[in-house]
Scaffold this active site. Structure first.
Site, PDB file in Angstrom:
ATOM      1  CG  ASN A  11       6.830  -7.408  -6.013  1.00  0.00           C
ATOM      2  OD1 ASN A  11       7.377  -8.433  -6.421  1.00  0.00           O
ATOM      3  ND2 ASN A  11       5.615  -7.039  -6.408  1.00  0.00           N
ATOM      4  CE  LYS A  13       5.861  -5.207  -9.454  1.00  0.00           C
ATOM      5  NZ  LYS A  13       4.972  -4.234 -10.091  1.00  0.00           N
ATOM      6  CG  HIS A 101       1.227  -7.802  -7.031  1.00  0.00           C
ATOM      7  ND1 HIS A 101       0.986  -7.344  -8.312  1.00  0.00           N
ATOM      8  CD2 HIS A 101       2.041  -6.894  -6.449  1.00  0.00           C
ATOM      9  CE1 HIS A 101       1.650  -6.210  -8.490  1.00  0.00           C
ATOM     10  NE2 HIS A 101       2.293  -5.911  -7.372  1.00  0.00           N
ATOM     11  CD  GLU A 103       2.610  -6.536 -11.496  1.00  0.00           C
ATOM     12  OE1 GLU A 103       3.395  -7.407 -11.083  1.00  0.00           O
ATOM     13  OE2 GLU A 103       2.912  -5.316 -11.526  1.00  0.00           O
ATOM     14  CD  GLU A 173       1.252  -2.917  -4.386  1.00  0.00           C
ATOM     15  OE1 GLU A 173       2.392  -2.448  -4.318  1.00  0.00           O
ATOM     16  OE2 GLU A 173       0.964  -3.908  -5.069  1.00  0.00           O
ATOM     17  N   GLY A 179       3.808   0.766 -11.433  1.00  0.00           N
ATOM     18  CA  GLY A 179       4.671   0.760 -12.616  1.00  0.00           C
ATOM     19  C   GLY A 179       4.396   1.880 -13.600  1.00  0.00           C
ATOM     20  CB  SER A 219       4.893   5.016  -8.977  1.00  0.00           C
ATOM     21  OG  SER A 219       4.474   4.353 -10.157  1.00  0.00           O
TER      22      SER A 219
HETATM   23  P1  PGA Z   1       6.042  -0.204  -8.646  1.00  0.00           P
HETATM   24  O1  PGA Z   1       5.362  -1.604  -8.208  1.00  0.00           O
HETATM   25  O2  PGA Z   1       6.791   0.305  -7.445  1.00  0.00           O
HETATM   26  O3  PGA Z   1       6.961  -0.577  -9.790  1.00  0.00           O
HETATM   27  O4  PGA Z   1       4.951   0.704  -9.051  1.00  0.00           O
HETATM   28  C1  PGA Z   1       4.765  -1.753  -6.954  1.00  0.00           C
HETATM   29  C2  PGA Z   1       4.186  -3.144  -6.820  1.00  0.00           C
HETATM   30  O5  PGA Z   1       3.643  -3.667  -7.807  1.00  0.00           O
HETATM   31  O6  PGA Z   1       4.257  -3.748  -5.746  1.00  0.00           O
END
Ligand code: PGA
Length: 260
Positions: A11, A13, A101, A103, A173, A179, A219
């Site tokens: 992903n 983003k 997601h 976010e 998640e 992140g 992460s």
């Molecule tokens: P990350 O993001 O691997 O940077 O923690 C995962 C995600 O948001 O799908």
């Protein structure tokens, strides 16, 4: 489990212009080989502006990486300024669409009702949603992780038939792990992924639950992917930061194994 091929999804983003995206996919295609694709399915989720460029590259070179999108609007066409429809994505041979997601839920106010509509729209156009669910740190500390995740599943799958549900990938998640460099322990991730599968079993039967792929996200790196994937109910990873670099993502797609 052997019967469920892991899905490793990058992903990206809001990163990588279409030129950067092409460069990353070229490197990725060079780094991965038949043995890797045998072991895991790989998808990349560039920005909308890069989808067409990446599709052209994957098709021209017959690279067996699946094309994915990060979002969709739940209508075929119409007066929805700035949005992208499932018809447009399907025409680009998009196979997976990330839906819900955290976010988008947190920053853009996406409700379970909207996530449900998006899930249905993606399924209606022959694509597979990657449905994201997960708890905040406060919810984890309050001991309400399962209640939160299962509540999201119930709302997001509303009205979805068993035939359609069979195409959904679920990504667990934990929001506090996204992140942050803080990964859920393999045991904790396994416990929630197991509960997710049990929910699918209750809603759609054990046969479908046994076939459903449940990813872990938050992460994931080349160093922790193997341990996470060794868990019986974790069937892949949704990778953000560590998917931006081709070599790191290729190592993750090899499930932590070094190149031969
Ligand atoms: P990350 O993001 O691997 O940077 O923690 C995962 C995600 O948001 O799908």
């Amino acid at each position: 489990m052997a019967s469920r091929k892991p899905l490793i999804s990058g992903n990206w983003k809001m990163n990588h212009t279409h030129l950067d995206a092409i460069a990353v996919v070229q490197k990725l295609a060079y780094s991965l080989g038949p043995a890797d694709y045998e072991r895991a399915e790989v998808s990349v989720h560039p920005s909308f502006t890069a989808l067409r460029s990446v599709q052209t590259l994957l098709d021209a070179d017959e690279v067996p990486i699946a094309l994915g999108a990060q979002n969709v609007y739940p209508a075929d066409s119409g007066a929805y300024t700035g949005e992208v429809s499932p018809v447009m994505l399907a025409k680009l041979n998009v196979r997976y669409v990330i839906v819900g997601h955290s976010e988008r839920r947190q920053l853009l106010g996406e409700t379970d009702g909207m996530v449900n509509q998006k899930l249905v729209a993606v399924l209606g156009h022959g694509m597979s949603p990657i449905l994201c669910v997960g708890e905040t740190l406060e919810e984890r500390e309050a001991g309400t992780t399962e209640a939160k995740v299962l509540g999201q599943l119930k709302a997001d799958f509303e009205g979805v038939s068993p035939e359609a549900a069979a195409k959904v990938v679920i990504a667990y998640e934990p929001i506090w792990a996204i992140g942050t460099g803080r990964t859920a322990s393999p045991d904790d991730a396994q416990a929630v992924c197991k509960a997710v599968r049990a929910w699918v079993g209750e809603a759609y039967g054990s046969e479908l639950a046994g076939r459903t792929r449940v990813q872990y996200g938050g992460s994931v790196t080349p160093d922790n992917v193997a341990e996470l994937m060794a868990q019986p109910d974790i069937d892949g990873a949704l990778v953000g930061g560590a998917s931006l670099d081709a070599e790191r993502f290729a190592r993750i797609a090899r499930l932590g194994h070094q190149a031969d």
